[in-house]
Design an enzyme around this catalytic site. Sequence first.
Site, PDB file in Angstrom:
ATOM      1  N   ILE A  93       2.743   7.009  15.693  1.00 47.47           N
ATOM      2  CA  ILE A  93       2.989   6.459  17.278  1.00 47.47           C
ATOM      3  C   ILE A  93       4.215   7.347  17.579  1.00 47.47           C
ATOM      4  O   ILE A  93       4.395   7.636  19.031  1.00 47.47           O
ATOM      5  CB  ILE A  93       3.339   5.257  17.101  1.00 47.47           C
ATOM      6  CG1 ILE A  93       2.779   4.499  18.740  1.00 47.47           C
ATOM      7  CG2 ILE A  93       4.623   4.667  16.859  1.00 47.47           C
ATOM      8  CD1 ILE A  93       2.667   2.899  18.494  1.00 47.47           C
ATOM      9  N   ASN A 116       9.171   7.877   2.080  1.00 50.95           N
ATOM     10  CA  ASN A 116      10.805   7.084   2.130  1.00 50.95           C
ATOM     11  C   ASN A 116      10.502   5.922   1.240  1.00 50.95           C
ATOM     12  O   ASN A 116       9.435   5.128   1.225  1.00 50.95           O
ATOM     13  CB  ASN A 116      10.957   6.799   3.611  1.00 50.95           C
ATOM     14  CG  ASN A 116      11.022   8.122   4.253  1.00 50.95           C
ATOM     15  OD1 ASN A 116      11.454   9.264   3.784  1.00 50.95           O
ATOM     16  ND2 ASN A 116      10.581   8.290   5.636  1.00 50.95           N
ATOM     17  N   GLU A 138      11.265   2.336   7.123  1.00 49.85           N
ATOM     18  CA  GLU A 138      11.128   1.309   8.128  1.00 49.85           C
ATOM     19  C   GLU A 138      10.074   0.392   7.838  1.00 49.85           C
ATOM     20  O   GLU A 138      10.196  -0.903   8.324  1.00 49.85           O
ATOM     21  CB  GLU A 138      11.082   1.855   9.550  1.00 49.85           C
ATOM     22  CG  GLU A 138      12.629   2.620   9.948  1.00 49.85           C
ATOM     23  CD  GLU A 138      12.365   3.349  11.060  1.00 49.85           C
ATOM     24  OE1 GLU A 138      11.381   3.426  11.733  1.00 49.85           O
ATOM     25  OE2 GLU A 138      13.471   3.834  11.532  1.00 49.85           O
ATOM     26  N   VAL A 139       8.887   0.943   7.515  1.00 48.85           N
ATOM     27  CA  VAL A 139       7.792  -0.198   7.394  1.00 48.85           C
ATOM     28  C   VAL A 139       7.353  -0.088   5.979  1.00 48.85           C
ATOM     29  O   VAL A 139       7.190   0.779   5.168  1.00 48.85           O
ATOM     30  CB  VAL A 139       6.431   0.559   8.132  1.00 48.85           C
ATOM     31  CG1 VAL A 139       5.142  -0.432   8.124  1.00 48.85           C
ATOM     32  CG2 VAL A 139       6.750   0.828   9.720  1.00 48.85           C
ATOM     33  N   HIS A 177       3.412   4.414   2.597  1.00 51.47           N
ATOM     34  CA  HIS A 177       2.978   5.401   3.395  1.00 51.47           C
ATOM     35  C   HIS A 177       3.547   6.965   3.083  1.00 51.47           C
ATOM     36  O   HIS A 177       4.710   7.093   2.673  1.00 51.47           O
ATOM     37  CB  HIS A 177       3.031   5.221   5.016  1.00 51.47           C
ATOM     38  CG  HIS A 177       4.318   4.946   5.462  1.00 51.47           C
ATOM     39  ND1 HIS A 177       5.237   3.620   5.029  1.00 51.47           N
ATOM     40  CD2 HIS A 177       5.494   5.681   5.950  1.00 51.47           C
ATOM     41  CE1 HIS A 177       6.247   3.591   5.624  1.00 51.47           C
ATOM     42  NE2 HIS A 177       6.379   4.930   6.295  1.00 51.47           N
TER      43      HIS A 177
HETATM   44  P1  5GP Z   1       9.063   5.135   7.530  1.00 53.08           P
HETATM   45  O1  5GP Z   1      10.445   5.381   8.552  1.00 53.08           O
HETATM   46  O2  5GP Z   1       9.034   3.781   7.004  1.00 53.08           O
HETATM   47  O3  5GP Z   1       8.777   6.239   6.492  1.00 53.08           O
HETATM   48  O4  5GP Z   1       8.149   5.512   8.780  1.00 53.08           O
HETATM   49  C1  5GP Z   1       7.233   4.542   9.496  1.00 53.08           C
HETATM   50  C2  5GP Z   1       6.748   5.347  10.560  1.00 53.08           C
HETATM   51  O5  5GP Z   1       5.602   4.363  11.084  1.00 53.08           O
HETATM   52  C3  5GP Z   1       7.443   5.857  11.749  1.00 53.08           C
HETATM   53  O6  5GP Z   1       7.314   7.370  11.805  1.00 53.08           O
HETATM   54  C4  5GP Z   1       6.989   4.988  12.666  1.00 53.08           C
HETATM   55  O7  5GP Z   1       6.869   5.925  13.952  1.00 53.08           O
HETATM   56  C5  5GP Z   1       5.510   4.686  12.435  1.00 53.08           C
HETATM   57  N1  5GP Z   1       5.011   3.604  13.084  1.00 53.08           N
HETATM   58  C6  5GP Z   1       5.717   2.298  13.344  1.00 53.08           C
HETATM   59  N2  5GP Z   1       4.900   1.266  13.841  1.00 53.08           N
HETATM   60  C7  5GP Z   1       3.799   2.223  14.172  1.00 53.08           C
HETATM   61  C8  5GP Z   1       2.483   1.647  14.769  1.00 53.08           C
HETATM   62  O8  5GP Z   1       2.249   0.576  15.039  1.00 53.08           O
HETATM   63  N3  5GP Z   1       1.564   2.762  14.930  1.00 53.08           N
HETATM   64  C9  5GP Z   1       1.737   3.836  14.282  1.00 53.08           C
HETATM   65  N4  5GP Z   1       0.527   4.901  14.470  1.00 53.08           N
HETATM   66  N5  5GP Z   1       2.617   4.277  13.881  1.00 53.08           N
HETATM   67  C10 5GP Z   1       3.824   3.439  13.654  1.00 53.08           C
END
Ligand code: 5GP
Length: 116
Positions: A30, A86, A94-95, A99
């Site tokens: 996103i 990550n 963050e999530v 992934h």
């Molecule tokens: P992390 O920092 O956990 O490795 O990456 C999480 C990623 O998920 C971030 O790049 C963020 O932009 C993406 N993300 C978070 N919420 C959503 C969402 O609701 N939809 C989509 N398509 N991406 C998301």
Amino acid sequence: MATIFSKIIAKEIPADIVYEDDLVLAFKDIQPIAPVHILIIPKKEIATVNDVIEADEVMLGRLFIVAAKIAKEQGVDESGYRLMVNVNHDGGQEVFHIHMHLLGGRRLGPMLVKKK
Ligand code: 5GP
């Protein structure tokens, strides 16, 4: 634990899905940080790489098969791309649903900025 990605898997919230099969879903990030920025996730809820078990081996291997397929479709297989996972705080996660980021379409620079 369920995250926003569980809602995307369940189609409860929209996402720009580029690939789906029985084990894996891939959709555009996103907030892209590169011209190609796709998240490839297992459908099984696994919070972090620390929570992976041996039984996940085939499913997690699928992430790489799908990454290669998407990279080709997106036209970055030859120019190059980066796959990134990550983990926890220092990794910048963050999530909390495993992934793989597929990043490409521009020179991505060094892996990490070197500490002086
Ligand atoms: P992390 O920092 O956990 O490795 O990456 C999480 C990623 O998920 C971030 O790049 C963020 O932009 C993406 N993300 C978070 N919420 C959503 C969402 O609701 N939809 C989509 N398509 N991406 C998301």
